[in-house]
Design an enzyme around this catalytic site. Sequence first.
Site, PDB file in Angstrom:
ATOM      1  N   HIS A   1      -1.797  -3.021  -6.854  1.00 37.63           N
ATOM      2  CA  HIS A   1      -2.402  -2.692  -5.561  1.00 37.63           C
ATOM      3  C   HIS A   1      -3.909  -2.854  -5.618  1.00 37.63           C
ATOM      4  CE1 HIS A   1      -3.315   0.499  -2.290  1.00 37.63           C
ATOM      5  NE2 HIS A   1      -3.110  -0.667  -1.734  1.00 37.63           N
TER       6      HIS A   1
ATOM      7  N   ASN B   1      -4.126   6.370  -1.487  1.00 38.07           N
ATOM      8  CA  ASN B   1      -3.740   6.536  -0.082  1.00 38.07           C
ATOM      9  C   ASN B   1      -3.094   7.888   0.173  1.00 38.07           C
ATOM     10  OD1 ASN B   1      -4.794   4.194   0.934  1.00 38.07           O
ATOM     11  ND2 ASN B   1      -2.957   2.991   0.558  1.00 38.07           N
TER      12      ASN B   1
ATOM     13  N   SER C   1       0.832  -1.210   0.000  1.00 34.74           N
ATOM     14  CA  SER C   1       0.000   0.000   0.000  1.00 34.74           C
ATOM     15  C   SER C   1       0.860   1.250   0.000  1.00 34.74           C
ATOM     16  CB  SER C   1      -0.855   0.066   1.274  1.00 34.74           C
ATOM     17  OG  SER C   1      -1.573  -1.102   1.446  1.00 34.74           O
TER      18      SER C   1
ATOM     19  N   GLU D   1      -4.521  -0.256  -8.557  1.00 31.42           N
ATOM     20  CA  GLU D   1      -3.478   0.705  -8.933  1.00 31.42           C
ATOM     21  C   GLU D   1      -2.293  -0.093  -9.485  1.00 31.42           C
ATOM     22  OE1 GLU D   1      -3.841   4.596  -6.067  1.00 31.42           O
ATOM     23  OE2 GLU D   1      -3.121   2.780  -5.092  1.00 31.42           O
TER      24      GLU D   1
HETATM   25  N1  NAD Z   1      -5.590  -4.837   4.537  1.00 34.37           N
HETATM   26  C1  NAD Z   1      -5.820  -3.925   3.624  1.00 34.37           C
HETATM   27  O1  NAD Z   1      -6.834  -3.209   3.670  1.00 34.37           O
HETATM   28  C2  NAD Z   1      -4.860  -3.758   2.471  1.00 34.37           C
HETATM   29  C3  NAD Z   1      -5.301  -3.122   1.302  1.00 34.37           C
HETATM   30  C4  NAD Z   1      -4.431  -3.010   0.215  1.00 34.37           C
HETATM   31  C5  NAD Z   1      -3.131  -3.501   0.326  1.00 34.37           C
HETATM   32  N2  NAD Z   1      -2.716  -4.096   1.496  1.00 34.37           N
HETATM   33  C6  NAD Z   1      -1.349  -4.617   1.530  1.00 34.37           C
HETATM   34  O2  NAD Z   1      -1.404  -6.021   1.329  1.00 34.37           O
HETATM   35  C7  NAD Z   1      -0.354  -6.651   2.052  1.00 34.37           C
HETATM   36  C8  NAD Z   1      -0.935  -7.690   2.979  1.00 34.37           C
HETATM   37  O3  NAD Z   1      -1.808  -7.079   3.888  1.00 34.37           O
HETATM   38  P1  NAD Z   1      -2.945  -7.906   4.639  1.00 34.37           P
HETATM   39  O4  NAD Z   1      -3.833  -6.904   5.272  1.00 34.37           O
HETATM   40  O5  NAD Z   1      -3.531  -8.934   3.734  1.00 34.37           O
HETATM   41  O6  NAD Z   1      -2.085  -8.628   5.780  1.00 34.37           O
HETATM   42  P2  NAD Z   1      -2.445  -9.913   6.640  1.00 34.37           P
HETATM   43  O7  NAD Z   1      -1.657  -9.821   7.870  1.00 34.37           O
HETATM   44  O8  NAD Z   1      -3.917 -10.109   6.726  1.00 34.37           O
HETATM   45  O9  NAD Z   1      -1.880 -11.120   5.751  1.00 34.37           O
HETATM   46  C9  NAD Z   1      -0.523 -11.374   5.553  1.00 34.37           C
HETATM   47  C10 NAD Z   1      -0.346 -12.858   5.324  1.00 34.37           C
HETATM   48  O10 NAD Z   1       0.985 -13.110   4.902  1.00 34.37           O
HETATM   49  C11 NAD Z   1       1.430 -14.313   5.491  1.00 34.37           C
HETATM   50  N3  NAD Z   1       2.875 -14.318   5.466  1.00 34.37           N
HETATM   51  C12 NAD Z   1       3.755 -13.625   6.219  1.00 34.37           C
HETATM   52  N4  NAD Z   1       5.003 -13.857   5.832  1.00 34.37           N
HETATM   53  C13 NAD Z   1       4.937 -14.734   4.788  1.00 34.37           C
HETATM   54  C14 NAD Z   1       5.903 -15.368   3.971  1.00 34.37           C
HETATM   55  N5  NAD Z   1       7.185 -15.102   4.129  1.00 34.37           N
HETATM   56  N6  NAD Z   1       5.467 -16.201   3.009  1.00 34.37           N
HETATM   57  C15 NAD Z   1       4.153 -16.445   2.842  1.00 34.37           C
HETATM   58  N7  NAD Z   1       3.189 -15.865   3.587  1.00 34.37           N
HETATM   59  C16 NAD Z   1       3.587 -15.028   4.548  1.00 34.37           C
HETATM   60  C17 NAD Z   1       0.811 -14.291   6.883  1.00 34.37           C
HETATM   61  O11 NAD Z   1       0.753 -15.598   7.423  1.00 34.37           O
HETATM   62  C18 NAD Z   1      -0.566 -13.696   6.602  1.00 34.37           C
HETATM   63  O12 NAD Z   1      -1.524 -14.703   6.315  1.00 34.37           O
HETATM   64  C19 NAD Z   1       0.400  -5.532   2.758  1.00 34.37           C
HETATM   65  O13 NAD Z   1       1.478  -5.150   1.959  1.00 34.37           O
HETATM   66  C20 NAD Z   1      -0.637  -4.434   2.837  1.00 34.37           C
HETATM   67  O14 NAD Z   1      -0.052  -3.159   2.911  1.00 34.37           O
HETATM   68  C21 NAD Z   1      -3.561  -4.249   2.556  1.00 34.37           C
END
Ligand code: NAD
Length: 502
Positions: A142, A192, A121, A154
């Site tokens: 994104h 963002n 993000s 994005e």
């Molecule tokens: N949550 C949101 O609203 C949102 C929106 C857009 C983008 N993002 C981006 O998406 C990404 C993930 O965010 P999220 O909210 O889904 O996080 P989350 O914590 O819900 O999920 C992350 C997942 O990654 C797994 N993980 C960690 N290390 C790992 C590895 N080395 N190999 C494989 N899996 C691994 C974890 O077990 C977990 O299930 C971030 O970069 C975040 O900035 C989040």
Amino acid sequence: MAQTFETVGVVGLGTMGAGIAEVFARSGRRVIGVEADDAALERGRGHLERSTGRAVAKGKLTEDAQREILGRVTLTTSRADLADADLVIEAIPEIMEFKRVLFADLDRVCKPSAVLATNTSSLSVTAIAAGTSRPGRVIGMHFFNPAPVMKLVEVIHTVVTDDGLADDIAALARSLGKTPITAGDRAGFVVNRLLLGYLNHACALLEAGVAGRDDIDAAMKLGVGLPMGPFTLLDLIGLDTSYEVCEVLFRETRDRRHAPAPVLRELVTAGLLGRKTGRGFYSYGEAAPATPEARQAASVSTVGIVGGGPEAATLATAVERAGFKPVVAESADLTPVGDADVVLALSDRPVVELAVRLPHPERLAGLHLVGDEVAEVASTVLTSPETTAAVHDLVQILDRTPVMCGDRAEFVVNALLYAYLNDAVRMLESGYASAGDIDTGMRLGCGYPAGPLEMLDAIGLEAVRDGLRALYAEYREPAFAPVPLLDQLVTAGVRSIREYAG
Ligand SMILES: NC(=O)c1ccc[n+]([C@@H]2O[C@H](COP(=O)([O-])OP(=O)(O)OC[C@H]3O[C@@H](n4cnc5c(N)ncnc54)[C@H](O)[C@@H]3O)[C@@H](O)[C@H]2O)c1
């Protein structure tokens, strides 16, 4: 010919990754989902099954179709299984070191032609790409939360992205039923960057005591028509995430508007992260406090109205219908309202200068009607608590939601809204994104009823420019000074920034 990306890997099956895997599987592609360990893999499987299960329960998907979708997804804890993938999307936590380590490994495991994408993000796609031997094939993709629902993607290219790759990824997003916008690698990208500046500004108004949490939320939800107010949204995003994104923005822009508000730091340090911890700006799981019934503004019989034109006439009629006696001062002469029990100064500017000209300055409050549902009630340093309470009740009797605030330039709604619109003009002026992409980004990424440049055209360029001048004069915050492009368009008599930007 554009690449079609038949086999897609998704690393990290949390909130975002599971949704992204579902989106690709729904499009008929083979998906390889990779998690860190077996327990996380099972959680990822659960996300996928529940999300598609909900679609079945709502009648949006048949059970056969659900089986087919899930059948296209292979779940594994081994990155080596990504060797055949045409595209791998990373959705692991927002920590640069984790992402750099992962991308170095993906670079080793994946075939040379594979594209490696990050769902970050806020982190630098360029920095992630630079840690691989194929920076030209690393890109940002994104998605927004929840990925199966939100239409925006994005696509973020860097200065070293291969020619044509961003177009291929944008075409891929379209083939998934999404609307892509393509932009370069700047902190926060389009959505963002604009969103967090506004949310952080709401925190600043709260901290300065200009208005309370519920008033600010009501102002933006009911007054502007946003899906929710800024504090509800911050709690939903997570205050830790919001803080981090502001940090990243500030590091790049050095703009105080992006410096995370101290209240965010305090809540995060206290472990109050929003919905996910049960408490942030709001507490969840508790019954909402009952809204107090509108009392008849008991001690009031005569209501003075300072202001002219149809707005004052309509207000006078409504006041009369509610059983009070309106008296109106249309001109600079305030004598007609001198003895009124309360005096409403119709204004979107500070009203204390009117109050000091009355025999009873404590009886005056500013009233700014916003849309059809909201009225901002501005109490000056002279307004008595009785007047504030009476005007609050009166506004409810008039069937509007009162937003109680201090007597500051542009009160709440326009202060937040105009500064956000100014940010959007600044983004347009910098050449970072087109007018269409900025509007599409905020409409589809945040569910806003209109994009900021559409809102600017609807409100009027001159009104917003003048409001920004007033904001700047009051707060001396450089980010509030009208962007030169806006100023020049007004001076040149241009009425639509979208027409100007083509
Ligand atoms: N949550 C949101 O609203 C949102 C929106 C857009 C983008 N993002 C981006 O998406 C990404 C993930 O965010 P999220 O909210 O889904 O996080 P989350 O914590 O819900 O999920 C992350 C997942 O990654 C797994 N993980 C960690 N290390 C790992 C590895 N080395 N190999 C494989 N899996 C691994 C974890 O077990 C977990 O299930 C971030 O970069 C975040 O900035 C989040």
